[in-house]
Design a protein around this motif. Structure first.
Motif, PDB file in Angstrom:
ATOM      1  N   GLU A   1      -8.839 -16.838 -14.723  1.00 23.98           N
ATOM      2  CA  GLU A   1      -7.548 -16.891 -15.424  1.00 23.98           C
ATOM      3  C   GLU A   1      -6.651 -15.720 -15.031  1.00 23.98           C
ATOM      4  OE1 GLU A   1      -8.079 -17.197 -19.579  1.00 23.98           O
ATOM      5  OE2 GLU A   1      -9.189 -19.099 -19.491  1.00 23.98           O
ATOM      6  N   ALA A   2      -7.237 -14.555 -14.837  1.00 26.97           N
ATOM      7  CA  ALA A   2      -6.446 -13.374 -14.459  1.00 26.97           C
ATOM      8  C   ALA A   2      -6.254 -13.273 -12.950  1.00 26.97           C
ATOM      9  CB  ALA A   2      -7.122 -12.107 -14.964  1.00 26.97           C
ATOM     10  N   ARG A   3      -6.834 -14.229 -12.197  1.00 25.99           N
ATOM     11  CA  ARG A   3      -6.763 -14.244 -10.734  1.00 25.99           C
ATOM     12  C   ARG A   3      -7.220 -12.902 -10.153  1.00 25.99           C
ATOM     13  NH1 ARG A   3      -3.812 -18.728  -9.272  1.00 25.99           N
ATOM     14  NH2 ARG A   3      -3.477 -17.966  -7.155  1.00 25.99           N
ATOM     15  N   LYS A   4      -8.259 -12.339 -10.768  1.00 26.05           N
ATOM     16  CA  LYS A   4      -8.787 -11.052 -10.362  1.00 26.05           C
ATOM     17  C   LYS A   4      -9.994 -11.253  -9.457  1.00 26.05           C
ATOM     18  CE  LYS A   4     -10.659  -6.762 -12.318  1.00 26.05           C
ATOM     19  NZ  LYS A   4     -11.075  -6.074 -13.555  1.00 26.05           N
ATOM     20  N   ALA A   5     -10.068 -10.468  -8.367  1.00 24.70           N
ATOM     21  CA  ALA A   5     -11.199 -10.569  -7.450  1.00 24.70           C
ATOM     22  C   ALA A   5     -12.498 -10.267  -8.191  1.00 24.70           C
ATOM     23  CB  ALA A   5     -11.015  -9.602  -6.283  1.00 24.70           C
ATOM     24  N   GLY A   6     -13.494 -11.108  -8.003  1.00 27.78           N
ATOM     25  CA  GLY A   6     -14.773 -10.964  -8.671  1.00 27.78           C
ATOM     26  C   GLY A   6     -14.901 -11.846  -9.897  1.00 27.78           C
ATOM     27  N   ASP A   7     -13.759 -12.451 -10.310  1.00 28.15           N
ATOM     28  CA  ASP A   7     -13.765 -13.308 -11.496  1.00 28.15           C
ATOM     29  C   ASP A   7     -13.799 -14.790 -11.115  1.00 28.15           C
ATOM     30  OD1 ASP A   7     -13.799 -13.535 -14.276  1.00 28.15           O
ATOM     31  OD2 ASP A   7     -11.641 -13.963 -14.343  1.00 28.15           O
ATOM     32  N   GLU A   8     -14.074 -15.080  -9.833  1.00 26.60           N
ATOM     33  CA  GLU A   8     -14.061 -16.462  -9.363  1.00 26.60           C
ATOM     34  C   GLU A   8     -15.215 -17.271  -9.968  1.00 26.60           C
ATOM     35  OE1 GLU A   8     -12.074 -14.012  -6.198  1.00 26.60           O
ATOM     36  OE2 GLU A   8     -13.896 -13.864  -7.389  1.00 26.60           O
ATOM     37  N   THR A   9     -14.960 -18.556 -10.091  1.00 23.22           N
ATOM     38  CA  THR A   9     -15.985 -19.509 -10.513  1.00 23.22           C
ATOM     39  C   THR A   9     -16.329 -20.406  -9.337  1.00 23.22           C
ATOM     40  OG1 THR A   9     -15.168 -19.542 -12.785  1.00 23.22           O
ATOM     41  CG2 THR A   9     -16.523 -21.402 -12.092  1.00 23.22           C
ATOM     42  N   LEU A  10     -17.625 -20.537  -9.060  1.00 21.92           N
ATOM     43  CA  LEU A  10     -18.083 -21.424  -7.997  1.00 21.92           C
ATOM     44  C   LEU A  10     -18.424 -22.782  -8.604  1.00 21.92           C
ATOM     45  CD1 LEU A  10     -20.394 -19.055  -5.893  1.00 21.92           C
ATOM     46  CD2 LEU A  10     -17.931 -19.437  -5.708  1.00 21.92           C
ATOM     47  N   LEU A  11     -17.853 -23.833  -8.055  1.00 19.33           N
ATOM     48  CA  LEU A  11     -18.125 -25.194  -8.506  1.00 19.33           C
ATOM     49  C   LEU A  11     -19.205 -25.775  -7.607  1.00 19.33           C
ATOM     50  CD1 LEU A  11     -14.414 -26.338  -9.016  1.00 19.33           C
ATOM     51  CD2 LEU A  11     -15.932 -25.152 -10.617  1.00 19.33           C
ATOM     52  N   LEU A  12     -20.436 -25.836  -8.128  1.00 17.84           N
ATOM     53  CA  LEU A  12     -21.580 -26.256  -7.341  1.00 17.84           C
ATOM     54  C   LEU A  12     -21.828 -27.748  -7.502  1.00 17.84           C
ATOM     55  CD1 LEU A  12     -21.903 -23.173  -7.436  1.00 17.84           C
ATOM     56  CD2 LEU A  12     -24.372 -23.496  -7.609  1.00 17.84           C
TER      57      LEU A  12
END
Length: 633
Positions: free
Chosen positions: A504-515
């Motif tokens: 939501e904050a588009r911050k590096a490290g906050d990504e979600t992987l869709l497996l």
């Protein structure tokens, strides 16, 4: 007839090297070893073919690498040359074109930066990278783009040659900023005559070819002649140019004379090698450049350095002096071959003193540091690959990762990027861009579908197609669904598709992987966190795809905006377009003009003026007597 795969088929006869040697001559030449599948194993040169090839099949001890190679030889071919120097040149041409499995290969997919002096009425000088397809003289290679730009800066200040492209040069009506700041003589508008410009071109060539003393003499004579002819302003300009050149020459002399040399050192750890090149041209330090040859099992640094020197300088202009950090074979032969290519004498030295010894020590230390950095980055990359394998629950780490991203500005100039990573990092030679068309502006799903279809369509049903083990999609569930739809439609199984959704904050490290799901279950989401090496690898690949897409999009958008809309109007060629823009002072003035004013331009009829006005104002070009109507949005 027995089929090739039939167990009853007799095994092919082993290659009889001793019998092959009996038919060889003692002339110099090149030999090639082939495997049973006709792939090239090794290319070598020989001063005496019979003696050199016979050494492979003698009883003398050989390394495990050579024994492994000889066990695979199915046939050999030789090419006789007139001299051993010719054999050396041919050997390196064949190594580069055939890429034999057991030769030391110079591996560098980057193009070298050069200075280009074009061959035309008013030559321009500029930085050039890539294929040397533009007619002209190329100077280099330079160790870095920074070195080229520094040289260009000096040349423009001293000699004032143009740097602009022909499209700009031929359409100028007044001098540009380069003339105003004293870096160009403005040949575009006739502020310098042809003879004076030709003299400047000749002096630049003398400078770039290392003839500084001749250049200084010529400038001194010209200054005296100008002074004698009472042309004091010209004499003052020549005086200033002379002073600049002499000042630079005084700073850059090495051992009392202008150096034209390369210093090379090699560092090795196991079969990993780094060759460090420190270059000087006309006394100017062009910086260092590190190369990482593919050694194919070779462990002797001297062998690696010899192979590098032979391959590098048969395609690049050698300097007058090459200093090496160790003794290599065939030095007299290499000097002879390089002299043939360069047109001047080339000395290869390994024992040096004074400043050259200092440069050699610098090259050694830089080679060791560069190799350690490269191996460290490889180890870190391997750790990230392994972490990603564990993160995704895969049995084997991905050997090939591809990532797709879409870039546009409110639907304009949509571009999709495809980047490729292997176990060692990015494989830039396999990057691709796709210009997206025929979709609704801003439809990212359709853009992703089109890019993936174009990427995988040729792979469908092709057993030899190169496919990724892991496909990363920069986006959420919608983009991932497009990837699955394309792969299902084309019948391509076995590719793991992962979506990379920003937080939501588009911050590096906050990504979600869709497996992807397991055993028919719906897909799951994973948030590894910024500390995960596996996610760091995903971020690296995703960011590279993003960068590559944005670069392509900006280039496409700029091209569209810099192309005149007049080019789309039937009946307007280069002459009429130039006449219109000149008459109205640009596209803005033309757009503000009425039909009657446009029609006053020479060569523009009333009907053509109507079409021009309609195109520039988004109107339908009316039939005679009809009323213009605004186009539907």
């Amino acid at each position: 007839m027995t089929a090739a795969g039939d167990p009853a088929a007799p095994a092919p006869a082993a290659f009889d090297g001793k019998d092959f040697v009996r038919g060889l001559s003692t002339a110099p030449g090149v030999y090639r070893m082939y495997a049973a599948d006709d792939s090239v194993l090794y290319v070598g040169k020989a001063g005496a073919l019979k003696k050199r090839v016979a050494s492979y099949f003698s009883a003398s001890p050989k390394s495990a690498r050579i024994m492994s190679m000889l066990a695979q030889v199915a046939r050999m071919e030789v090419t006789v040359t007139r001299t051993e120097a010719e054999a050396l040149l041919l050997e390196n041409q064949l190594i580069k074109s055939l890429k034999p499995r057991y030769n030391v290969l110079l591996r560098d997919d980057k193009s070298y930066p050069h200075l280009l002096m074009t061959r035309e009425e008013w030559p321009r000088i500029a930085l050039h990278r890539g294929p040397q397809s533009v007619p002209g003289r190329y100077y280099g290679p330079y160790s870095s783009v920074v070195a080229v730009r520094e040289t260009l800066n000096l040349l423009h200040k001293l000699f004032k040659l143009r740097s602009c492209e022909d499209s700009v040069f031929k359409n100028r009506t007044r001098p540009c900023l380069q003339y105003q700041i004293g870096r160009c003589s403005a040949p575009c508008v006739g502020l310098v005559d042809a003879d004076e410009y030709a003299a400047a071109v000749r002096r630049v060539r003398l400078f770039l070819e290392g003839h500084s003393d001749e250049l200084l003499d010529e400038l001194g004579n010209a200054m005296e002649a100008a002074s004698a002819g009472l042309e004091f302003e010209q004499a003052a300009r020549l005086r200033d140019t002379l002073a600049s050149l002499r000042s630079m020459q005084a700073r850059q002399y090495v051992d009392g004379h202008a150096a034209d040399l390369d210093v090379l050192a090699v560092a090795m750890q196991g079969t990993h090698a780094c060759v460090l090149l420190l270059a000087f041209r006309d006394g100017r330090n062009f910086g260092t450049r590190a190369f990482y040859p593919k050694t194919n099992g070779a462990e002797d640094p001297a062998e690696v350095l010899a192979a590098f020197v032979a391959q590098y300088y048969t395609s690049q202009q050698p300097p007058r002096e090459i200093v090496l950090d160790r003794v290599i074979e065939d030095v007299p032969l290499l000097e002879e071959a390089f002299a043939l290519n360069a047109g001047h004498r080339v000395n290869i030295k390994t024992s040096v003193r004074s400043e050259r010894a200092g440069y050699l020590d610098l090259a050694r230390r830089n080679a060791e540091n560069s190799l350690a950095t490269m191996l460290g980055s490889q180890a870190a990359q391997a750790a990230r690959v392994e972490s990603l394998r564990e993160l995704l629950g895969q049995a084997e780490p991905a050997k090939r990762i591809e990532c797709f991203d879409i870039s546009h500005t409110m639907g304009e100039a949509t571009v999709a990027s495809q980047v490729v990573f292997d176990a060692d990092g990015p494989v830039r030679s396999q990057y691709r861009r796709y210009n997206i068309s025929g979709i609704e502006p801003g439809d990212d799903y359709a853009a992703m579908h089109q890019a993936l279809m174009r990427r995988f369509k040729r792979a469908a049903g092709n057993d030899d197609a190169v496919l990724p083990d892991l496909l990363l999609i920069d986006g959420g569930a919608g983009q991932v669904a497009q990837a699955h739809a394309v792969l299902d439609e084309l019948g391509i199984p076995g590719i793991t598709v992962i979506g990379v959704a920003k937080g939501e904050a588009r911050k590096a490290g906050d990504e979600t992987l869709l497996l992807p799901g397991v055993d028919g279950q719906p897909g799951r989401e994973l948030k590894p966190g910024a500390a995960s090496p596996g996610l760091q690898l995903v971020q690296q690949v995703r960011d590279e795809a993003h960068r590559f897409a944005i670069t392509g999009h900006r280039g496409r958008r700029q091209k569209a905006r810099s192309t005149s809309r007049l080019e789309d109007i039937p009946g307007i060629g280069p002459r009429r377009r130039a006449a219109l823009l000149k008459h109205f002072g640009g596209l803005g003035g033309l757009r503000a003009a009425g039909v009657e004013e446009i029609a006053r331009v020479e060569g523009v009829s009333d009907a053509l003026a109507e079409r021009i006005y309609a195109t520039l104002h988004g109107l339908d070009a009316p039939a005679p007597g009809a009323t213009r109507t605004q186009k539907d949005p």
